[in-house]
Design a protein around this motif. Structure first.
Motif, PDB file in Angstrom:
ATOM      1  N   LYS A  39     -22.820 -78.078 -31.543  1.00 54.63           N
ATOM      2  CA  LYS A  39     -22.733 -78.434 -30.118  1.00 54.63           C
ATOM      3  C   LYS A  39     -21.406 -77.967 -29.532  1.00 54.63           C
ATOM      4  O   LYS A  39     -21.352 -77.453 -28.414  1.00 54.63           O
ATOM      5  CB  LYS A  39     -22.870 -79.953 -29.937  1.00 54.63           C
ATOM      6  CG  LYS A  39     -24.269 -80.467 -30.157  1.00 54.63           C
ATOM      7  CD  LYS A  39     -24.314 -81.962 -29.963  1.00 54.63           C
ATOM      8  CE  LYS A  39     -25.679 -82.511 -30.346  1.00 54.63           C
ATOM      9  NZ  LYS A  39     -25.706 -83.975 -30.276  1.00 54.63           N
ATOM     10  N   LYS A  40     -20.350 -78.151 -30.289  1.00 57.91           N
ATOM     11  CA  LYS A  40     -19.029 -77.721 -29.836  1.00 57.91           C
ATOM     12  C   LYS A  40     -19.008 -76.202 -29.664  1.00 57.91           C
ATOM     13  O   LYS A  40     -18.487 -75.691 -28.671  1.00 57.91           O
ATOM     14  CB  LYS A  40     -17.963 -78.152 -30.845  1.00 57.91           C
ATOM     15  CG  LYS A  40     -16.550 -77.876 -30.415  1.00 57.91           C
ATOM     16  CD  LYS A  40     -15.579 -78.459 -31.435  1.00 57.91           C
ATOM     17  CE  LYS A  40     -14.167 -78.461 -30.922  1.00 57.91           C
ATOM     18  NZ  LYS A  40     -13.237 -79.104 -31.853  1.00 57.91           N
ATOM     19  N   LEU A  44     -18.346 -74.297 -26.131  1.00 56.92           N
ATOM     20  CA  LEU A  44     -17.217 -73.374 -25.987  1.00 56.92           C
ATOM     21  C   LEU A  44     -17.659 -72.026 -25.433  1.00 56.92           C
ATOM     22  O   LEU A  44     -16.890 -71.346 -24.756  1.00 56.92           O
ATOM     23  CB  LEU A  44     -16.520 -73.163 -27.329  1.00 56.92           C
ATOM     24  CG  LEU A  44     -15.636 -74.304 -27.794  1.00 56.92           C
ATOM     25  CD1 LEU A  44     -15.202 -74.078 -29.231  1.00 56.92           C
ATOM     26  CD2 LEU A  44     -14.430 -74.461 -26.877  1.00 56.92           C
ATOM     27  N   GLU A  45     -18.880 -71.644 -25.730  1.00 56.97           N
ATOM     28  CA  GLU A  45     -19.370 -70.357 -25.240  1.00 56.97           C
ATOM     29  C   GLU A  45     -19.748 -70.416 -23.762  1.00 56.97           C
ATOM     30  O   GLU A  45     -19.919 -69.378 -23.125  1.00 56.97           O
ATOM     31  CB  GLU A  45     -20.551 -69.894 -26.077  1.00 56.97           C
ATOM     32  CG  GLU A  45     -20.109 -69.490 -27.483  1.00 56.97           C
ATOM     33  CD  GLU A  45     -21.208 -68.845 -28.279  1.00 56.97           C
ATOM     34  OE1 GLU A  45     -21.958 -68.037 -27.698  1.00 56.97           O
ATOM     35  OE2 GLU A  45     -21.312 -69.135 -29.469  1.00 56.97           O
ATOM     36  N   LEU A  98      -9.582 -70.190 -28.741  1.00 59.01           N
ATOM     37  CA  LEU A  98      -8.697 -71.012 -29.559  1.00 59.01           C
ATOM     38  C   LEU A  98      -8.820 -72.452 -29.106  1.00 59.01           C
ATOM     39  O   LEU A  98      -8.984 -72.722 -27.920  1.00 59.01           O
ATOM     40  CB  LEU A  98      -7.236 -70.579 -29.387  1.00 59.01           C
ATOM     41  CG  LEU A  98      -6.895 -69.102 -29.545  1.00 59.01           C
ATOM     42  CD1 LEU A  98      -5.414 -68.880 -29.229  1.00 59.01           C
ATOM     43  CD2 LEU A  98      -7.234 -68.620 -30.936  1.00 59.01           C
ATOM     44  N   ILE A  99      -8.707 -73.376 -30.056  1.00 57.88           N
ATOM     45  CA  ILE A  99      -8.647 -74.799 -29.727  1.00 57.88           C
ATOM     46  C   ILE A  99      -7.347 -75.324 -30.316  1.00 57.88           C
ATOM     47  O   ILE A  99      -7.068 -75.112 -31.507  1.00 57.88           O
ATOM     48  CB  ILE A  99      -9.850 -75.597 -30.272  1.00 57.88           C
ATOM     49  CG1 ILE A  99     -11.147 -75.134 -29.601  1.00 57.88           C
ATOM     50  CG2 ILE A  99      -9.693 -77.082 -29.997  1.00 57.88           C
ATOM     51  CD1 ILE A  99     -11.861 -74.091 -30.292  1.00 57.88           C
ATOM     52  N   SER A 105      -9.095 -75.913 -25.000  1.00 61.25           N
ATOM     53  CA  SER A 105      -9.616 -74.596 -25.392  1.00 61.25           C
ATOM     54  C   SER A 105      -9.062 -73.497 -24.494  1.00 61.25           C
ATOM     55  O   SER A 105      -8.817 -73.706 -23.304  1.00 61.25           O
ATOM     56  CB  SER A 105     -11.138 -74.602 -25.353  1.00 61.25           C
ATOM     57  OG  SER A 105     -11.614 -74.942 -24.072  1.00 61.25           O
ATOM     58  N   TYR A 106      -8.878 -72.322 -25.102  1.00 58.22           N
ATOM     59  CA  TYR A 106      -8.303 -71.155 -24.440  1.00 58.22           C
ATOM     60  C   TYR A 106      -9.157 -69.943 -24.806  1.00 58.22           C
ATOM     61  O   TYR A 106      -9.516 -69.777 -25.969  1.00 58.22           O
ATOM     62  CB  TYR A 106      -6.880 -70.884 -24.933  1.00 58.22           C
ATOM     63  CG  TYR A 106      -5.944 -72.053 -24.848  1.00 58.22           C
ATOM     64  CD1 TYR A 106      -5.022 -72.152 -23.810  1.00 58.22           C
ATOM     65  CD2 TYR A 106      -5.951 -73.054 -25.822  1.00 58.22           C
ATOM     66  CE1 TYR A 106      -4.134 -73.221 -23.746  1.00 58.22           C
ATOM     67  CE2 TYR A 106      -5.069 -74.122 -25.758  1.00 58.22           C
ATOM     68  CZ  TYR A 106      -4.173 -74.205 -24.727  1.00 58.22           C
ATOM     69  OH  TYR A 106      -3.300 -75.250 -24.657  1.00 58.22           O
TER      70      TYR A 106
END
Length: 156
Positions: A39-40, A44-45, A98-99, A105-106
Motif C-alpha cells: 500500500k505504501k 508513493l507512486e 526517498l523516505i 517522501s521526496y
C-alpha cells in the motif's frame, strides 16, 4: 444460447484479465526498493510530499528508497549513417523516491541523482546503510561540457 452470446462479446471486445494491464505497453519497468508494504509503494507512486529539486541545500536522513528504471524502444533508432550500425534503440528514464526518518517522501526523475543512489546502494550494503539511515545533502553539480547543473547528493 446466453453462454454463446457471452462468449461472442468476450471475443469481440477482447476482455482481458487485470494482469494484461502490465503487459499492454512496450516499456520495461524494473523496481528496486527496501519498502515491503505494498500500500505504501502504491501511494508513493501516486503522491509524494516534496520534489527534490526544491530541496537543494537540505539534509535528509534516508531510511527507505524506491527506484524505478523504465526502458522503452525508440520509435526511430539512432543509426550511424556511414556504417548502418544501430547506435541506440532504447530510451531509459528513471524515478527515485526517498523516505526520511520522519516518514516524509521526496521524488526526482534526475538520472544523475538516481544513478548515484544506485551506485551507493550497490557498492555498499544498501540494506545495512538504510537500516542505520543515510545522511545526505541535496546538491546541484555541473554537467560536463554544458552550462547546466544536475541534481545530486553528497554523503554527510
Amino acid at each position: 444460447m446466453e453462454e454463446e452470446k457471452a462468449m461472442q462479446v468476450t471475443k469481440e471486445n477482447k476482455v482481458m484479465n487485470f494482469g494484461d494491464f502490465r503487459n499492454s505497453n512496450s516499456t520495461a519497468v524494473r523496481t528496486f526498493s527496501n519498502i515491503k508494504d505494498s500500500k505504501k509503494l502504491f501511494n508513493l507512486e501516486t503522491k509524494v510530499d516534496c520534489i527534490l529539486n526544491d530541496c537543494v541545500g537540505e539534509k535528509i536522513r534516508v531510511k527507505e528508497v524506491l527506484i524505478k528504471r523504465f526502458e522503452k524502444p525508440l520509435k526511430n533508432p539512432i543509426i550511424d549513417e556511414e556504417t548502418g550500425e544501430i547506435l541506440r534503440d532504447t530510451e531509459i528514464s528513471v524515478s527515485c523516491i526517498l523516505i526520511d526518518d520522519t516518514g516524509k517522501s521526496y521524488a526526482t526523475g534526475s538520472k544523475t541523482f538516481t544513478f548515484n543512489m544506485i551506485k551507493l546502494l550497490g557498492d555498499y550494503d544498501g540494506e545495512a546503510l538504510l537500516n542505520e539511515g543515510i545522511e545526505i545533502e541535496i546538491i546541484k553539480v555541473p554537467v560536463q561540457n554544458s552550462g547546466n547543473k544536475a541534481l545530486s547528493f553528497k554523503l554527510i
